[in-house]
Design a protein around this motif. Structure first.
Motif, PDB file in Angstrom:
ATOM      1  N   PHE A  98      28.468  58.967  28.638  1.00 23.94           N
ATOM      2  CA  PHE A  98      29.551  58.758  27.805  1.00 23.94           C
ATOM      3  C   PHE A  98      30.010  57.472  27.812  1.00 23.94           C
ATOM      4  CE2 PHE A  98      29.608  63.439  27.463  1.00 23.94           C
ATOM      5  CZ  PHE A  98      29.582  63.348  26.265  1.00 23.94           C
ATOM      6  N   LEU A  99      29.830  56.706  29.031  1.00 20.45           N
ATOM      7  CA  LEU A  99      30.548  55.614  29.345  1.00 20.45           C
ATOM      8  C   LEU A  99      29.721  54.393  28.632  1.00 20.45           C
ATOM      9  CD1 LEU A  99      31.366  55.945  33.119  1.00 20.45           C
ATOM     10  CD2 LEU A  99      32.800  56.185  31.085  1.00 20.45           C
ATOM     11  N   THR A 100      28.484  54.785  28.045  1.00 17.48           N
ATOM     12  CA  THR A 100      28.044  53.747  27.247  1.00 17.48           C
ATOM     13  C   THR A 100      28.146  54.122  25.796  1.00 17.48           C
ATOM     14  OG1 THR A 100      25.901  54.762  27.404  1.00 17.48           O
ATOM     15  CG2 THR A 100      26.316  53.072  28.851  1.00 17.48           C
ATOM     16  N   GLY A 101      29.195  54.937  25.608  1.00 17.66           N
ATOM     17  CA  GLY A 101      29.391  55.192  23.854  1.00 17.66           C
ATOM     18  C   GLY A 101      28.585  56.012  23.419  1.00 17.66           C
ATOM     19  N   THR A 102      27.599  56.745  24.237  1.00 23.52           N
ATOM     20  CA  THR A 102      26.687  57.608  23.538  1.00 23.52           C
ATOM     21  C   THR A 102      27.172  59.129  23.840  1.00 23.52           C
ATOM     22  OG1 THR A 102      24.855  56.307  24.310  1.00 23.52           O
ATOM     23  CG2 THR A 102      24.237  58.368  23.770  1.00 23.52           C
TER      24      THR A 102
ATOM     25  N   GLY B 226      27.746  48.198  29.390  1.00 23.21           N
ATOM     26  CA  GLY B 226      28.206  49.357  28.659  1.00 23.21           C
ATOM     27  C   GLY B 226      27.903  49.305  27.311  1.00 23.21           C
ATOM     28  N   ALA B 227      26.848  48.812  26.833  1.00 32.10           N
ATOM     29  CA  ALA B 227      26.582  48.818  25.469  1.00 32.10           C
ATOM     30  C   ALA B 227      25.773  49.970  25.219  1.00 32.10           C
ATOM     31  CB  ALA B 227      25.636  47.609  25.188  1.00 32.10           C
ATOM     32  N   THR B 228      25.933  50.412  23.971  1.00 30.73           N
ATOM     33  CA  THR B 228      25.507  51.958  23.608  1.00 30.73           C
ATOM     34  C   THR B 228      23.715  51.624  23.371  1.00 30.73           C
ATOM     35  OG1 THR B 228      27.316  52.257  22.604  1.00 30.73           O
ATOM     36  CG2 THR B 228      25.539  53.717  22.223  1.00 30.73           C
ATOM     37  N   GLY B 229      23.620  50.536  22.643  1.00 32.14           N
ATOM     38  CA  GLY B 229      22.106  50.414  22.264  1.00 32.14           C
ATOM     39  C   GLY B 229      22.129  48.763  21.765  1.00 32.14           C
TER      40      GLY B 229
ATOM     41  N   LYS C 160      23.350  46.397  28.620  1.00 30.78           N
ATOM     42  CA  LYS C 160      23.548  47.698  29.017  1.00 30.78           C
ATOM     43  C   LYS C 160      24.415  48.166  30.142  1.00 30.78           C
ATOM     44  CE  LYS C 160      21.774  51.237  27.611  1.00 30.78           C
ATOM     45  NZ  LYS C 160      21.576  52.623  27.536  1.00 30.78           N
TER      46      LYS C 160
ATOM     47  N   PHE D  20      17.952  54.404  23.275  1.00 32.48           N
ATOM     48  CA  PHE D  20      18.856  53.778  24.141  1.00 32.48           C
ATOM     49  C   PHE D  20      19.205  54.395  25.600  1.00 32.48           C
ATOM     50  CE2 PHE D  20      20.387  52.475  19.739  1.00 32.48           C
ATOM     51  CZ  PHE D  20      19.617  51.441  19.738  1.00 32.48           C
TER      52      PHE D  20
ATOM     53  N   ILE E 238      27.080  48.260  19.850  1.00 30.11           N
ATOM     54  CA  ILE E 238      25.525  47.833  19.508  1.00 30.11           C
ATOM     55  C   ILE E 238      25.487  46.323  19.720  1.00 30.11           C
ATOM     56  CG2 ILE E 238      23.742  47.565  17.739  1.00 30.11           C
ATOM     57  CD1 ILE E 238      23.931  50.555  18.833  1.00 30.11           C
TER      58      ILE E 238
ATOM     59  N   LYS F  66      36.700  53.009  25.533  1.00 34.74           N
ATOM     60  CA  LYS F  66      35.602  53.517  26.695  1.00 34.74           C
ATOM     61  C   LYS F  66      34.544  54.140  26.083  1.00 34.74           C
ATOM     62  CE  LYS F  66      36.723  55.558  31.126  1.00 34.74           C
ATOM     63  NZ  LYS F  66      37.418  56.285  31.943  1.00 34.74           N
ATOM     64  N   PHE F  67      34.652  55.027  25.126  1.00 31.66           N
ATOM     65  CA  PHE F  67      33.540  55.471  24.492  1.00 31.66           C
ATOM     66  C   PHE F  67      33.201  55.626  23.394  1.00 31.66           C
ATOM     67  CE2 PHE F  67      36.502  58.497  27.310  1.00 31.66           C
ATOM     68  CZ  PHE F  67      35.560  58.334  28.372  1.00 31.66           C
TER      69      PHE F  67
ATOM     70  N   ARG G  63      35.167  47.830  27.463  1.00 27.60           N
ATOM     71  CA  ARG G  63      34.906  49.205  28.212  1.00 27.60           C
ATOM     72  C   ARG G  63      36.307  49.393  29.138  1.00 27.60           C
ATOM     73  NH1 ARG G  63      32.297  51.758  24.741  1.00 27.60           N
ATOM     74  NH2 ARG G  63      30.170  51.628  24.766  1.00 27.60           N
TER      75      ARG G  63
ATOM     76  N   PRO H 161      30.846  53.535  20.469  1.00 29.30           N
ATOM     77  CA  PRO H 161      29.689  53.079  20.340  1.00 29.30           C
ATOM     78  C   PRO H 161      29.559  51.363  20.089  1.00 29.30           C
ATOM     79  CG  PRO H 161      29.736  54.870  18.960  1.00 29.30           C
ATOM     80  CD  PRO H 161      31.084  54.596  19.324  1.00 29.30           C
TER      81      PRO H 161
END
Lengths: 688, 115, 121
Positions: free
Chosen positions: A159-163, C98-101, C95, A221, C80, C75-76, C69, C78
């Motif tokens: 969750f900490l990477t926004g997923t 804290g990057a999502t993708g 990553k 990802f 990109i 914090k949560f 972040r 997404p």
């Protein structure tokens, strides 16, 4: 169209960047160690390259790549700025300018090549030589249908990477039929729980024609941080005797060792219970394996049922080519008839007649195969209405009728966008907020009806709402403000409603996110007309609005009226033709510059197709006028002669004729000559 | 946004009403409340009303809380207005009548007492 | 309500393309030209998702991701990042921040839509 705005924006941006770049380069000449300047130059090159590749300037991207790399090295202290490097950098600015003006300038020739070669020489061989623009990925191949078992154990910190892992699972669910088993054994005791961590993990059993790589892409990802295990557990064609035994599944998944299993089997009890009892496997694991067993069992049962069914799945391209072939056949058959008639051989004529009958049957059959029930597309609107209504704080029910109505596959496909737009419009502009509805004495819940029905050789699709209706005054005021009509124009209600189809008209006071998306009703109308359909609107204030789309059953073959002007044949869609009458120049009179013809008591405007298509030959003395009924208005087209009905197999004209106005396609006649199909709506609209 | 409302009942039980976005950004208050309740002599019913979204962090808290309360001999149950919401989030694998993997053998917070 | 996406890029044409593409999909889009600008834009309004370039003046993408972040409300969310093929190490760095993708430039509008739908729904 949209690509053009973007590339223009890019050209403008690139020119600004080039100015900045030249200025920085000039400064750098005097101050070659200035890291700030170097970073600025690198960034400018980087942006030109990145954006260039995005907006179709691959040559620029390719050209700038090596220069960017060189400045990256300077930035990292691996290379020193030299006099020749600066010279070439200035030259490269000129080359980029040329490339912006003329996209045919190649990166690998002339001055550009010289510059690239120089910059390539600047760096030691790093291996990633040129390859600036990655090739676009090919369409993923659709494999045979397989059933996969996917074990997904996200990292605790996912969750900490926004997923949100649920979205990944939803993505899997969208790929095919699936069953998800949630494992909760790792959820710690309450005191040790960090509520923001993910302890849950999943087994997904998925039946899909997508490949393992497609499945991996879903987890693209997060794959590095997660445990992801994908196995094929069932593939159609590979026939297995029976679904596997529970123990086998557990061994395959590595939940229990083969030896332990063998020992348990000797005790001859229910394996699952035994394994848990002995503490060899977690309950979860057994449940998951049981689910898998059940799933495969169901899958096989379903497959067996499907095999007994007589329906057959065929790729739609095969059907398209069948339609093409039938089209050819219809053409050849017309030629056969003509030849048979001219030879006067009664035996041959008889055969020609038989062939004709068979061809018609074949044609009708082929067309019916392409027919799909429209209901399949209706279901998605339920979701659309629900979501939109929620966003807008409205309460709306969508009722669908006539789901079983059949329409040509191509028509259904092309109908999607316009329908979405119309439904959105009803939700957004039509139905009022619950409070307003109550105030107006209506039930707080609004209703939108989406219905389809056959009517002759057309299908009528109606979108009806019981909302506030269109206000003629508001529409006219708006149109006048936008300069679409004059201030004191007098319009009937119907004419006023049609204003919303004019380009640049939007009824919402504020452009909302939902319907005001730059795609107006004019586009909807155009799309419908491109399908040879029509759109009508009816509304009454406070009661609601009804929009009716009238669409042809099929696009591939139409009944046409064959006419001739000079040496050229044309086809007018028969469904629009009202009557044909003889036309003598002397009978017509001109009123305020318009050509008006009096037929019985009606005055009908007419125009000469000869002048629209610039056909030079002399007009014959007696001509024919074809009177068409368009949107309840009558209009006459003057032609040299009317030849008669023609079963028209529509051929598209190909790209080079795309810009030809007023012609929507062509058809081949029995003798091999070409007839052009007249785009009646275009002509009608162009003359108002 | 999440809405949390406590309701003390005459029989000593507490009802915790939840609605809105039951997602990670809002999970901590629930966790803290549940931990608090565990220390007090409290029987808890979590009532899940109008839910806009739910993710596994909420299910995790409910699941572990159910275990902890049950271990202490206290009642903890979850009531859903719209049984569909968790089921619809098919990923959870936890739907009434289906239960989680554990529920098939042991107890699960989604199994109502007397069921 | 419609979800809001913040696009952060020093290239105006990329921002325009991102905006154009996402607005058409029914999202609301706000723009920022670098990391600093992004932080100040987020002070006045909230975003449900961030699409950021990495190489930017004033504050680069990696720093922006770290800053976001550290904020409870982001914090949560997404995030990109837009990378180029030559920035594999950057991808890892992003990553870790804290990057999502990520989306690799150059990309087509459809790719952007796919990724946004993937992480934001």
């Amino acid at each position: 169209m949209s690509a053009d705005i973007h590339s223009e924006a890019f050209i403008q941006e690139a020119q600004e960047l080039l100015q900045e770049l030249e200025a920085s380069l000039l400064e750098l000449e005097d101050d070659s160690e200035n890291t700030e300047l170097i970073a600025r130059i690198f960034r400018a090159m980087h942006t030109i390259k990145g954006s260039g590749a995005m907006f179709g300037f691959e040559n620029i991207a390719h050209f700038v790549h090596d220069i960017e790399t060189a400045y990256d090295m300077v930035r990292n202290g691996e290379l020193r700025v030299s006099k020749p490097m600066l010279d070439y950098s200035f030259k490269s600015c000129d080359v980029i300018k040329q490339m912006l003006d003329d996209s045919s300038v190649r990166a690998e020739s002339g001055e550009a090549l010289e510059i690239i070669t120089f910059f390539r020489g600047c760096r030691k061989d790093t291996g990633d030589a040129q390859n600036t623009v990655p090739e676009h990925q090919d369409e993923p191949e659709q494999g045979p249908e397989r059933t996969y078992r996917i074990r997904f154990e996200p990292s605790e910190n996912i969750f900490l990477t926004g997923t949100n892992p649920a979205m990944l699972l939803e993505e899997l669910q969208a790929m095919g039929e699936s069953e998800i088993i949630t494992h909760i054994t790792r959820i710690p005791e309450i005191e040790e729980l960090d509520p923001e961590c993910c302890y849950t993990f999943w087994d997904v059993i998925l039946t899909t024609s997508k490949t393992e790589n497609d499945i991996r892409d879903v987890f693209m990802f997060v794959e590095d941080e997660s445990v992801l295990k994908i196995d094929v557990i069932y593939e159609s064609g590979l026939d297995e005797e029976n679904y596997r035994k529970l123990g086998e599944i557990l061994v395959e998944k590595g939940e229990v060792s083969a030896e332990d299993l063998a020992a348990i089997i000797k005790e001859k009890k229910m394996i699952g219970e035994m394994l848990i009892e002995k503490g060899l496997v977690e309950q979860d694991a057994v449940v998951s394996a049981l689910e898998e067993q059940k799933y495969i069992k169901n899958l096989k049962a379903k497959k067996a049922a499907a095999e007994n069914n007589t329906s057959l799945r065929v790729p739609s391209e095969k059907l398209d080519s069948l339609v093409d072939l039938v089209g050819e056949l219809v053409t050849v058959q017309a030629r056969l008839n003509q030849t048979a008639a001219s030879m006067g051989d009664s035996g041959l004529s008889k055969i020609a007649e038989d062939v004709e009958r068979l061809v018609w049957e074949l044609r009708d059959n082929t067309m019916s195969i392409r027919m799909l029930q429209i209901g399949t597309t209706f279901s998605k609107y339920k979701r659309l209405v629900r979501d939109l209504a929620k966003d807008l704080g409205k309460d709306i029910e969508l009722v669908t009728k006539g789901e079983e109505t059949e329409l040509d596959k191509t028509v259904i496909e092309k109908l999607g966008d316009p329908l979405v737009h119309l439904v959105r419009n009803s939700v957004d502009h039509g139905i009022e907020l619950p409070a307003d509805r109550i105030a107006a004495g209506k039930s707080p819940r609004g209703k939108i009806t989406l219905s389809a029905e056959h009517s002759g050789d057309s299908v009528l699709i109606r979108i009806t709402d019981d909302g506030k209706g269109l206000d003629k005054k508001v529409l006219m005021k708006k149109a006048a403000e936008k300069g679409l009509i004059s201030e004191n124009a007098e319009l009937s209600s119907k004419e006023a409603f049609e204003l919303i189809f004019l380009p640049g008209f939007s009824t919402a006071a504020a452009v909302s996110n939902i319907s005001g998306r730059g795609v107006g009703m004019d586009v909807v109308k155009r799309n419908i007309e491109a399908l040879r359909g029509t759109i009508e609107i009816d509304s009454s204030i406070g009661k609601g609005t009804e929009i009716t789309l009238k669409l042809p059953l099929t696009l591939a073959i139409i009944d046409g009226l064959l006419v001739r002007i000079g040496e050229q044949f044309f086809i007018i869609p028969l469904s629009m033709v009202n009557e044909c009458i003889e036309f003598k120049e002397s009978l017509h009179r001109t009123e305020s510059g318009r050509c008006i013809l009096k037929v019985r008591d009606d005055l009908i405007p007419y125009l000469k197709l000869r002048s629209i298509f610039f056909i030079p030959e002399e007009e014959p003395e007696i001509q024919q006028i074809v009177i068409l009924d368009i949107e309840n208005n009558r209009i006459g087209f003057v032609v040299d002669s009317v030849i008669g009905d023609h079963q028209t197999v529509i051929k598209s004209l190909g790209k080079s004729f795309k810009k030809v106005e007023c012609i929507s396609g062509a058809s081949v006649l029995g003798d091999g000559s070409i007839a052009l199909i007249i785009d009646v709506m275009k002509i009608y609209n162009s003359v108002g | 946004m999440i809405e949390m409302r406590m309701e003390k009942q005459a029989d000593g039980k507490t009802i915790l009403h939840l609605s809105g976005e039951l997602t990670i950004s809002n999970v901590r208050p629930l966790y803290e409340r549940v931990c608090e309740g565990l220390k007090a002599p409290e029987e808890l019913t979590v009532h899940i009303g109008n839910v806009d979204a739910i993710d596994c962090t909420f299910l995790q808290v409910l699941c572990t809380a159910h275990r902890a309360y049950t271990a202490k001999g206290k009642s903890f149950c979850v009531k859903l207005d719209d049984c569909g919401i968790i089921g619809k989030a098919g990923w959870s694998g936890i739907a009434p009548g289906k239960k989680c993997a554990k529920g098939l053998f042991g107890t699960c917070f989604l199994i109502q007492e007397g069921e | 309500m419609a979800k809001t996406i913040l696009t952060v890029d020093d290239s105006a044409s990329i921002r325009q393309m991102v905006r154009f593409t996402l607005v058409k999909e029914g999202y609301e889009v706000i723009e920022a030209c670098d990391g600093k600008d992004a932080l100040s834009k987020l002070q006045s309004g909230a975003a449900n998702m961030v699409v950021t370039d990495l190489n930017m003046p004033n504050m680069d993408g990696i720093t922006l991701i770290k800053e976001l972040r550290a904020k409870p409300q982001y914090k949560f969310v997404p995030i990109i990042m837009l990378t180029t093929e030559s920035q594999d190490s950057k991808k890892a760095e992003g990553k870790a921040a804290g990057a999502t993708g990520w989306i690799v430039k150059p990309f087509k509008p459809e790719q952007l839509v796919t990724v946004v739908k993937k992480v934001l729904g």
